[in-house]
Design a protein around this motif. Structure first.
Motif, PDB file in Angstrom:
ATOM      1  N   ASP A  44      18.061  62.630  16.955  1.00 58.72           N
ATOM      2  CA  ASP A  44      16.711  62.864  16.454  1.00 58.72           C
ATOM      3  C   ASP A  44      16.180  61.581  15.829  1.00 58.72           C
ATOM      4  O   ASP A  44      16.926  60.615  15.610  1.00 58.72           O
ATOM      5  CB  ASP A  44      16.732  63.989  15.416  1.00 58.72           C
ATOM      6  N   ASN A  71      12.945  70.191  17.860  1.00 55.16           N
ATOM      7  CA  ASN A  71      12.739  68.780  17.549  1.00 55.16           C
ATOM      8  C   ASN A  71      11.241  68.555  17.419  1.00 55.16           C
ATOM      9  O   ASN A  71      10.463  69.051  18.240  1.00 55.16           O
ATOM     10  CB  ASN A  71      13.332  67.895  18.655  1.00 55.16           C
ATOM     11  N   TYR A  73       9.620  65.835  17.850  1.00 56.36           N
ATOM     12  CA  TYR A  73       9.074  64.716  18.613  1.00 56.36           C
ATOM     13  C   TYR A  73       9.364  64.740  20.112  1.00 56.36           C
ATOM     14  O   TYR A  73       8.769  63.970  20.855  1.00 56.36           O
ATOM     15  CB  TYR A  73       9.619  63.399  18.033  1.00 56.36           C
ATOM     16  N   THR A  74      10.263  65.598  20.563  1.00 54.27           N
ATOM     17  CA  THR A  74      10.612  65.594  21.975  1.00 54.27           C
ATOM     18  C   THR A  74      11.036  66.990  22.421  1.00 54.27           C
ATOM     19  O   THR A  74      11.440  67.820  21.606  1.00 54.27           O
ATOM     20  CB  THR A  74      11.750  64.587  22.256  1.00 54.27           C
ATOM     21  N   MET A  75      10.947  67.246  23.718  1.00 50.64           N
ATOM     22  CA  MET A  75      11.359  68.522  24.285  1.00 50.64           C
ATOM     23  C   MET A  75      12.870  68.711  24.137  1.00 50.64           C
ATOM     24  O   MET A  75      13.631  67.761  24.199  1.00 50.64           O
ATOM     25  CB  MET A  75      10.981  68.544  25.772  1.00 50.64           C
ATOM     26  N   THR A  76      13.290  69.974  23.983  1.00 45.63           N
ATOM     27  CA  THR A  76      14.726  70.260  23.854  1.00 45.63           C
ATOM     28  C   THR A  76      15.246  71.201  24.941  1.00 45.63           C
ATOM     29  O   THR A  76      16.403  71.626  24.882  1.00 45.63           O
ATOM     30  CB  THR A  76      15.046  70.865  22.475  1.00 45.63           C
ATOM     31  N   ARG A  79      18.170  69.513  26.698  1.00 45.29           N
ATOM     32  CA  ARG A  79      19.327  69.436  25.817  1.00 45.29           C
ATOM     33  C   ARG A  79      20.006  70.802  25.691  1.00 45.29           C
ATOM     34  O   ARG A  79      21.240  70.894  25.638  1.00 45.29           O
ATOM     35  CB  ARG A  79      18.885  68.924  24.445  1.00 45.29           C
ATOM     36  N   ILE A  96       9.301  72.975  22.858  1.00 47.08           N
ATOM     37  CA  ILE A  96       8.527  71.749  22.675  1.00 47.08           C
ATOM     38  C   ILE A  96       7.523  71.955  21.544  1.00 47.08           C
ATOM     39  O   ILE A  96       6.900  73.015  21.427  1.00 47.08           O
ATOM     40  CB  ILE A  96       7.798  71.358  23.986  1.00 47.08           C
ATOM     41  N   SER A 101       3.591  62.804  19.779  1.00 48.79           N
ATOM     42  CA  SER A 101       4.580  62.128  20.617  1.00 48.79           C
ATOM     43  C   SER A 101       4.686  62.728  22.020  1.00 48.79           C
ATOM     44  O   SER A 101       5.184  62.068  22.938  1.00 48.79           O
ATOM     45  CB  SER A 101       5.959  62.153  19.943  1.00 48.79           C
ATOM     46  N   VAL A 102       4.229  63.967  22.215  1.00 49.94           N
ATOM     47  CA  VAL A 102       4.239  64.570  23.551  1.00 49.94           C
ATOM     48  C   VAL A 102       2.821  64.754  24.083  1.00 49.94           C
ATOM     49  O   VAL A 102       2.603  65.490  25.051  1.00 49.94           O
ATOM     50  CB  VAL A 102       4.991  65.921  23.565  1.00 49.94           C
ATOM     51  N   ALA A 109       2.735  69.333  29.546  1.00 44.64           N
ATOM     52  CA  ALA A 109       4.061  69.219  28.924  1.00 44.64           C
ATOM     53  C   ALA A 109       4.713  70.595  28.819  1.00 44.64           C
ATOM     54  O   ALA A 109       5.932  70.729  28.992  1.00 44.64           O
ATOM     55  CB  ALA A 109       3.947  68.577  27.542  1.00 44.64           C
TER      56      ALA A 109
END
Length: 310
Positions: A44, A71, A73-76, A79, A96, A101-102, A109
């Motif tokens: 992160d 998260n 700031y970013t897609m998970t 992950r 998301i 940031s996205v 997105a």
């Protein structure tokens, strides 16, 4: 490819078996069959106490049914799929958050997240760290992402709602104000979204009356253990007055429209399963029934994620 499919099918079967076993042993293990819907983990931008994989392993070891990786700031979704395949025997989901940031209110997105291999991306959070609401920001100029203007959702929200509804994702209100959330819930329901969660509503200042209204409109109200941590020598203690009030609020709303989770992962705070265990213990100590705890910690999260509840 065939072998990979067999491995993943085995992971799903293992997760289902562990859930079934957990349902039978909930009395001996309060975490059995629970789902933590709000987990921060690494890697992160901010430091985190555990990695995705370590968290999945720990939650599985403690008998939990699943976790949702968040998260800012970013897609998970990707992950979560990796953790599912690597760990197995536990449900792992992601999502998301529509921060800058996205691309902010970026419907594309959402569509890409929903299409990601494994389809583990279930949740769309409206702006959190970049919300217009100054919930966790000091005074001063900053860039933000607006979701409501002049008493109605901004125009970009129409495509966001459409993407969520078409892909049957879960809408979370992020760090929107209670007044904004009420507007967004109504518009989201009208757009055909069936699964809505008001992100830690009480922490964001929602009154009991507002939370009851949100629930009556079809939303689930989220309560996070991180919000109730007491500033004491025992880092796992909850603020007794705040937890007692939490129980009263859930009872006023109705447990059938609430979920609990940890919102943990910050260095120095309890680990996620420890937080969930402490939350459940504190709720019981303040008179909450096993039936209601089963709803808010197991059945309601499972229903939202499309998992069996019986």
């Amino acid at each position: 490819m065939f072998k990979a499919g067999l491995i993943f099918a085995g992971c799903l079967l293992s997760a289902q078996l562990i859930w079934a076993q957990g349902r039978q042993s909930a009395n001996s293990n309060p975490l059995a069959g629970t789902i933590d819907f709000h987990c921060h983990a690494g890697p992160d931008v901010s430091g985190r106490s555990l990695s995705d994989l370590d968290l999945a392993r720990l939650a599985k070891k403690d008998g939990m049914r699943g976790i949702v990786l968040k998260n800012h700031y970013t897609m998970t979704a990707d992950r979560a799929e990796t953790a599912m395949k690597e760990v197995g025997g536990i449900e792992v989901f992601g999502g998301i958050a529509l921060n800058r940031s996205v691309g902010g209110l970026n419907a594309e997105a959402i569509r890409r997240m929903a299409a990601m291999e494994g389809h583990r991306g279930k949740v769309v959070w409206l702006p959190t760290v970049d919300a217009e609401n100054n919930f966790e920001h000091g005074p001063g100029a900053r860039k933000f992402v607006s979701v409501v203007k002049d008493g109605k959702p901004v125009p970009e929200m129409a495509e966001v709602f459409q993407a969520i509804a078409k892909n049957d994702r879960i809408l979370e209100t992020g760090h929107s104000t209670p007044a904004e959330s009420l507007i967004l819930i109504q518009a989201a329901r009208y757009a055909g979204i069936g699964k809505i969660i008001v992100t830690h509503a009480q922490l964001l200042g929602a009154t009991v009356q507002q939370m009851k209204q949100m629930a009556d409109m079809g939303a689930y109200i989220e309560f996070c253990w991180q919000s109730y941590l007491a500033k004491t020598g025992n880092k796992n203690d909850g603020d007794k007055k705040a937890v007692a009030e939490c129980v009263k609020v859930i009872q006023a709303i109705g447990a059938d429209r609430c979920i609990i989770d940890s919102d943990l992962g910050q260095p120095g705070n309890p680990l996620h399963p420890d937080g969930m265990r402490a939350f459940i213990s504190s709720l019981k100590a303040n008179g909450m029934s096993e039936h209601d705890i089963d709803l808010i910690a197991r059945k309601n999260p499972a229903k939202l994620l499309g998992l069996p509840t019986e």
